[in-house]
Design a protein around this motif. Structure first.
Motif, mmCIF file in Angstrom:
data_model
loop_
_atom_site.group_PDB
_atom_site.id
_atom_site.type_symbol
_atom_site.label_atom_id
_atom_site.label_comp_id
_atom_site.label_asym_id
_atom_site.label_seq_id
_atom_site.Cartn_x
_atom_site.Cartn_y
_atom_site.Cartn_z
ATOM 1 N N VAL A 123 0.846 -1.188 0.000
ATOM 2 C CA VAL A 123 0.000 0.000 0.000
ATOM 3 C C VAL A 123 0.881 1.237 0.000
ATOM 4 O O VAL A 123 1.842 1.327 0.771
ATOM 5 C CB VAL A 123 -0.931 0.032 1.235
ATOM 6 N N TRP A 124 0.543 2.186 -0.875
ATOM 7 C CA TRP A 124 1.196 3.491 -0.892
ATOM 8 C C TRP A 124 0.168 4.498 -0.382
ATOM 9 O O TRP A 124 -0.888 4.675 -0.975
ATOM 10 C CB TRP A 124 1.618 3.873 -2.308
ATOM 11 N N SER A 125 0.448 5.154 0.740
ATOM 12 C CA SER A 125 -0.464 6.133 1.320
ATOM 13 C C SER A 125 0.064 7.528 1.037
ATOM 14 O O SER A 125 1.175 7.876 1.449
ATOM 15 C CB SER A 125 -0.577 5.937 2.830
ATOM 16 N N VAL A 126 -0.723 8.315 0.332
ATOM 17 C CA VAL A 126 -0.377 9.701 0.043
ATOM 18 C C VAL A 126 -0.980 10.528 1.163
ATOM 19 O O VAL A 126 -2.191 10.512 1.374
ATOM 20 C CB VAL A 126 -0.938 10.143 -1.326
ATOM 21 N N GLU A 127 -0.119 11.243 1.917
ATOM 22 C CA GLU A 127 -0.580 11.969 3.093
ATOM 23 C C GLU A 127 -0.163 13.427 3.015
ATOM 24 O O GLU A 127 0.978 13.739 2.699
ATOM 25 C CB GLU A 127 -0.016 11.331 4.356
ATOM 26 N N GLY A 128 -1.097 14.311 3.332
ATOM 27 C CA GLY A 128 -0.824 15.745 3.362
ATOM 28 C C GLY A 128 -0.953 16.270 4.778
ATOM 29 O O GLY A 128 -1.948 16.007 5.459
ATOM 30 N N TYR A 129 0.073 16.982 5.223
ATOM 31 C CA TYR A 129 0.106 17.551 6.571
ATOM 32 C C TYR A 129 0.200 19.066 6.472
ATOM 33 O O TYR A 129 0.977 19.588 5.679
ATOM 34 C CB TYR A 129 1.332 17.039 7.334
ATOM 35 N N GLU A 130 -0.568 19.760 7.312
ATOM 36 C CA GLU A 130 -0.533 21.218 7.268
ATOM 37 C C GLU A 130 0.725 21.784 7.881
ATOM 38 O O GLU A 130 1.320 22.687 7.319
ATOM 39 C CB GLU A 130 -1.776 21.814 7.924
ATOM 40 N N GLU A 131 1.145 21.302 9.038
ATOM 41 C CA GLU A 131 2.321 21.875 9.698
ATOM 42 C C GLU A 131 3.156 20.782 10.325
ATOM 43 O O GLU A 131 2.848 20.308 11.397
ATOM 44 C CB GLU A 131 1.901 22.874 10.781
ATOM 45 N N LYS A 158 -0.416 15.537 -7.766
ATOM 46 C CA LYS A 158 -1.653 16.329 -7.856
ATOM 47 C C LYS A 158 -1.955 17.022 -6.530
ATOM 48 O O LYS A 158 -2.293 18.203 -6.493
ATOM 49 C CB LYS A 158 -2.804 15.414 -8.269
ATOM 50 N N MET A 159 -1.824 16.288 -5.417
ATOM 51 C CA MET A 159 -2.094 16.863 -4.104
ATOM 52 C C MET A 159 -1.105 17.987 -3.795
ATOM 53 O O MET A 159 -1.487 19.053 -3.312
ATOM 54 C CB MET A 159 -2.022 15.788 -3.018
ATOM 55 N N ALA A 160 0.163 17.775 -4.097
ATOM 56 C CA ALA A 160 1.188 18.786 -3.823
ATOM 57 C C ALA A 160 0.967 20.036 -4.673
ATOM 58 O O ALA A 160 1.170 21.154 -4.196
ATOM 59 C CB ALA A 160 2.574 18.208 -4.076
ATOM 60 N N ASP A 161 0.538 19.858 -5.926
ATOM 61 C CA ASP A 161 0.292 20.999 -6.818
ATOM 62 C C ASP A 161 -0.972 21.759 -6.424
ATOM 63 O O ASP A 161 -1.009 22.984 -6.504
ATOM 64 C CB ASP A 161 0.155 20.528 -8.269
ATOM 65 N N LYS A 162 -1.990 21.042 -5.987
ATOM 66 C CA LYS A 162 -3.296 21.652 -5.700
ATOM 67 C C LYS A 162 -3.355 22.335 -4.334
ATOM 68 O O LYS A 162 -4.014 23.348 -4.175
ATOM 69 C CB LYS A 162 -4.379 20.584 -5.799
ATOM 70 N N TYR A 163 -2.659 21.768 -3.343
ATOM 71 C CA TYR A 163 -2.757 22.277 -1.980
ATOM 72 C C TYR A 163 -1.392 22.791 -1.518
ATOM 73 O O TYR A 163 -0.585 22.038 -0.982
ATOM 74 C CB TYR A 163 -3.256 21.186 -1.028
ATOM 75 N N ASN A 168 -0.729 24.577 0.947
ATOM 76 C CA ASN A 168 -0.606 24.600 2.401
ATOM 77 C C ASN A 168 -0.223 23.247 2.996
ATOM 78 O O ASN A 168 0.064 23.142 4.185
ATOM 79 C CB ASN A 168 -1.920 25.065 3.037
ATOM 80 N N LEU A 169 -0.191 22.185 2.173
ATOM 81 C CA LEU A 169 0.101 20.852 2.700
ATOM 82 C C LEU A 169 1.515 20.390 2.346
ATOM 83 O O LEU A 169 1.986 20.604 1.245
ATOM 84 C CB LEU A 169 -0.889 19.823 2.133
ATOM 85 N N ASP A 170 2.157 19.752 3.315
ATOM 86 C CA ASP A 170 3.403 19.033 3.078
ATOM 87 C C ASP A 170 2.982 17.612 2.723
ATOM 88 O O ASP A 170 2.356 16.932 3.536
ATOM 89 C CB ASP A 170 4.285 19.014 4.324
ATOM 90 N N VAL A 171 3.311 17.170 1.518
ATOM 91 C CA VAL A 171 2.842 15.874 1.032
ATOM 92 C C VAL A 171 3.966 14.844 1.091
ATOM 93 O O VAL A 171 5.085 15.102 0.647
ATOM 94 C CB VAL A 171 2.307 16.000 -0.418
ATOM 95 N N TYR A 172 3.656 13.695 1.663
ATOM 96 C CA TYR A 172 4.581 12.569 1.763
ATOM 97 C C TYR A 172 3.858 11.316 1.289
ATOM 98 O O TYR A 172 2.634 11.226 1.392
ATOM 99 C CB TYR A 172 5.024 12.344 3.212
#
Length: 81
Positions: A6-14, A41-46, A48-52
């Motif tokens: 499983v690859w989990s794409v996670e976005g964190y605000e801070e 896509k998540m990194a480009d769109k948001y 405010n999020l740090d994406v890992y």
């Protein structure tokens, strides 16, 4: 032999991943290519999020977790997308 990847794409605000907080946004995939597309896509769109992307492999009940980075590498220490 049973295995699950499983690859989990996670976005964190801070600094969420460093502080082990809950992700503000999460998507999971069973395919590396789909996870790569979603992370970009998540990194480009948001802005405010740090994406890992966190890769979890379970084989015969043993779980291994690593980061999947935008350069295609896997590592113990993740790099933001």
């Amino acid at each position: 032999m049973s295995s699950k990847k499983v690859w989990s794409v996670e976005g964190y605000e801070e600094h969420g991943v460093e502080n082990h907080r809950e992700a503000d946004m999460t998507e999971s995939f069973t395919n590396e290519a789909e996870a790569r597309k979603a992370a970009k896509k998540m990194a480009d769109k948001y802005d405010n999020l740090d994406v890992y992307v966190i890769y979890t492999s379970t084989v015969n009940g043993k779980t291994e977790e690593r980061f999947f980075n935008s350069d295609g590498s896997y590592s113990e220490e993740g790099f933001e997308w």
